[in-house]
Design an enzyme around this catalytic site. Structure first.
Site, short mmCIF file in Angstrom:
data_model
loop_
_atom_site.label_atom_id
_atom_site.label_comp_id
_atom_site.label_asym_id
_atom_site.label_seq_id
_atom_site.Cartn_x
_atom_site.Cartn_y
_atom_site.Cartn_z
N ARG A 62 0.59 -0.09 18.08
CA ARG A 62 -0.22 0.96 17.44
C ARG A 62 -1.68 0.55 17.33
O ARG A 62 -2.23 0.50 16.23
CB ARG A 62 0.27 1.17 16.00
N HIS B 31 3.50 -2.20 8.42
CA HIS B 31 2.09 -2.47 8.72
C HIS B 31 1.73 -3.85 8.17
O HIS B 31 2.20 -4.23 7.10
CB HIS B 31 1.22 -1.39 8.07
N ARG C 105 0.87 -1.18 0.00
CA ARG C 105 0.00 0.00 0.00
C ARG C 105 0.90 1.23 0.00
O ARG C 105 1.08 1.86 -1.02
CB ARG C 105 -0.94 -0.05 1.21
N TYR D 68 -39.90 4.69 1.12
CA TYR D 68 -39.58 4.75 -0.31
C TYR D 68 -39.58 3.36 -0.92
O TYR D 68 -39.01 2.41 -0.36
CB TYR D 68 -38.18 5.33 -0.53
N MET E 286 -32.70 9.25 4.33
CA MET E 286 -31.54 10.05 4.73
C MET E 286 -31.60 10.44 6.21
O MET E 286 -30.59 10.40 6.91
CB MET E 286 -31.47 11.32 3.86
#
Ligand SMILES: *Cc1c(COP(=O)(O)O)cnc(C)c1O
Length: 401
Positions: A249, A193, A164, A293, A341
């Site tokens: 961590r 990591h 990454r 809805y 929403m």
């Protein structure tokens, strides 16, 4: 459980929305809003202290990125520091700057390189950056030299297999030499990591841990002595005691949530986040009537349906349509119909229910619990996404501070 001073202070602001629910007098939002999140400060503090004591590393960095995993950046940071966190970790320069603006002065690690344009802000806030690209190292060095003062500590990130961010193995030596040669930089940390720490026993983790040790040996061979070597997130803090190095961590475990695989089961870690609302309307439906809805849920028989003023903008994702569960008056009740929403509906059956009754979306009521793990398994996601999705407009009320 929910009688901290902040709550008592907030009760006078409660909206008068009808008769109180079972514990309504003990809690409430800090504004005229029927949906709120409570953050159990004592839980974050105790979780941090337990992880730090349990770890073989002498220090702990608390990951508070993404608004403290949805718990509120400042609330989470202060609770973690009170629990013994030595460092804080953030994803963005602005998150680190917000910690400084709040008066929090412990060391803060920035987990990824920001755009070069953010370097002045990073230095102003006194953040410790992750570094891995030659371009960023050069720009940071130049900025540090231009400012004068002591060299800026960096944590050089080695890519040990996650692919990454980080320096790929072929470039480790070059990157270490660059840091060594840079007058404006000091190698404060060397880190990596893990990609599959949440799957204990995975052979890839063994490979990554071994690669990390090779990186450390390479640095030492070049005469570099990084003060802090670190590798372990929550899952690895819980399962890989031999790889803790100088600092662990954890993030998700500080909040009492499972990193995946049930790794927090049997530990004293406990969840800090609860999400509450109150019924805003209650009505009787006849058999055959549909709701919301798309009319995606139809009452099979006459029933009572309650409206809850919380929706996907508050973090109750629309994917919970006809799948989620809440607690009302101590009983599990299903979310029915499309989540909107700002609102959702729950089927209350033939229960007595009144406007103002407390609805637990996440948390405990009457000895039952709806957990972020429940949501995650219903949704095919992870607790991290559930917690960080709680909407910014939902007030976070610290309790048990
Ligand atoms: C988020 C993060 C962590 C914390 O991970 P958890 O799985 O939440 O414990 C640790 N290190 C880095 C680099 C991260 O980005």
């Amino acid at each position: 459980m929910r009688t901290g001073p902040a709550v008592a202070d907030a009760t006078h602001l409660l909206e008068g929305t009808g008769p109180p629910g079972p514990r309504a007098a003990a809690a409430g939002p800090p504004a005229q809003r029927a949906t709120w999140a409570e953050v159990d400060v004592a839980a974050i503090r105790a979780n941090t202290a337990w992880l730090r004591a349990r770890s073989n590393a002498p220090a702990l960095l608390a990951a508070v990125k993404a608004d403290g995993y949805g718990h509120g950046l400042e609330i989470a940071a202060r609770a973690a520091v009170a629990g013994g966190a030595d460092w804080l970790g953030v994803a963005l320069v602005e998150e680190g700057a917000a910690l400084r603006a709040a008066g929090i002065d412990v060391p803060v690690l920035l987990f990824a390189e920001p755009p070069v344009a953010a370097i002045p802000a990073l230095l102003d806030a006194g953040l410790t950056p992750a570094a891995y690209s030659p371009a960023f190292l050069a720009a940071l060095d130049a900025a540090a030299v231009a400012r004068g003062g002591p060299p800026v500590g960096v944590h050089l990130k080695l890519d040990t297999g996650m692919r990454r961010v980080g320096v790929p193995p072929a470039d480790w030596e070059d990157a270490l030499r660059r840091v060594r040669a840079a007058p404006g930089l000091a190698l404060d940390g060397l880190w990596s990591h893990l990609a599959v720490a949440d799957e204990p026993g995975h052979p890839f983790t063994v490979q990554q841990a071994a690669a990390f040790r090779r990186g450390l040996a390479l640095a030492r061979g070049l005469g570099l002595a990084p003060r802090l070597a670190h590798l372990c997130n929550s899952a690895a803090t819980l399962t890989l005691p031999d790889e803790h190095h100088d600092l662990v961590r954890p993030g998700i475990a500080l909040y009492g949530l499972d990193p995946g695989g049930g790794l927090t089961a049997g530990t004293p870690l406990r969840p800090a986040l609860a999400l509450y609302s109150r019924l805003s309307l209650v009505k009787r439906l006849a058999a055959g009537e549909a709701v919301s809805y798309g009319l995606r849920w139809t009452a099979a028989r006459a029933t009572t349906v309650g409206t809850v003023p919380a929706g996907y903008a508050d973090g109750v994702t629309r994917a919970l349509t006809n799948r989620g569960m809440v607690l009302v008056n101590g009983r599990e009740r299903p979310m029915v119909g499309t989540i909107c929403m700002d609102q959702l509906l729950v089927d209350l059956g033939d229960d007595e229910a009144r406007v103002g009754d407390e609805v637990v979306l996440l948390g405990e009521q009457g000895g039952r619990r709806v957990s972020a793990e429940d949501w995650a398994s219903r949704l095919g996601t992870i607790t991290y996404e559930v917690a960080t999705s709680i909407g910014a407009r939902v007030p976070r009320v610290p309790v048990r501070a």
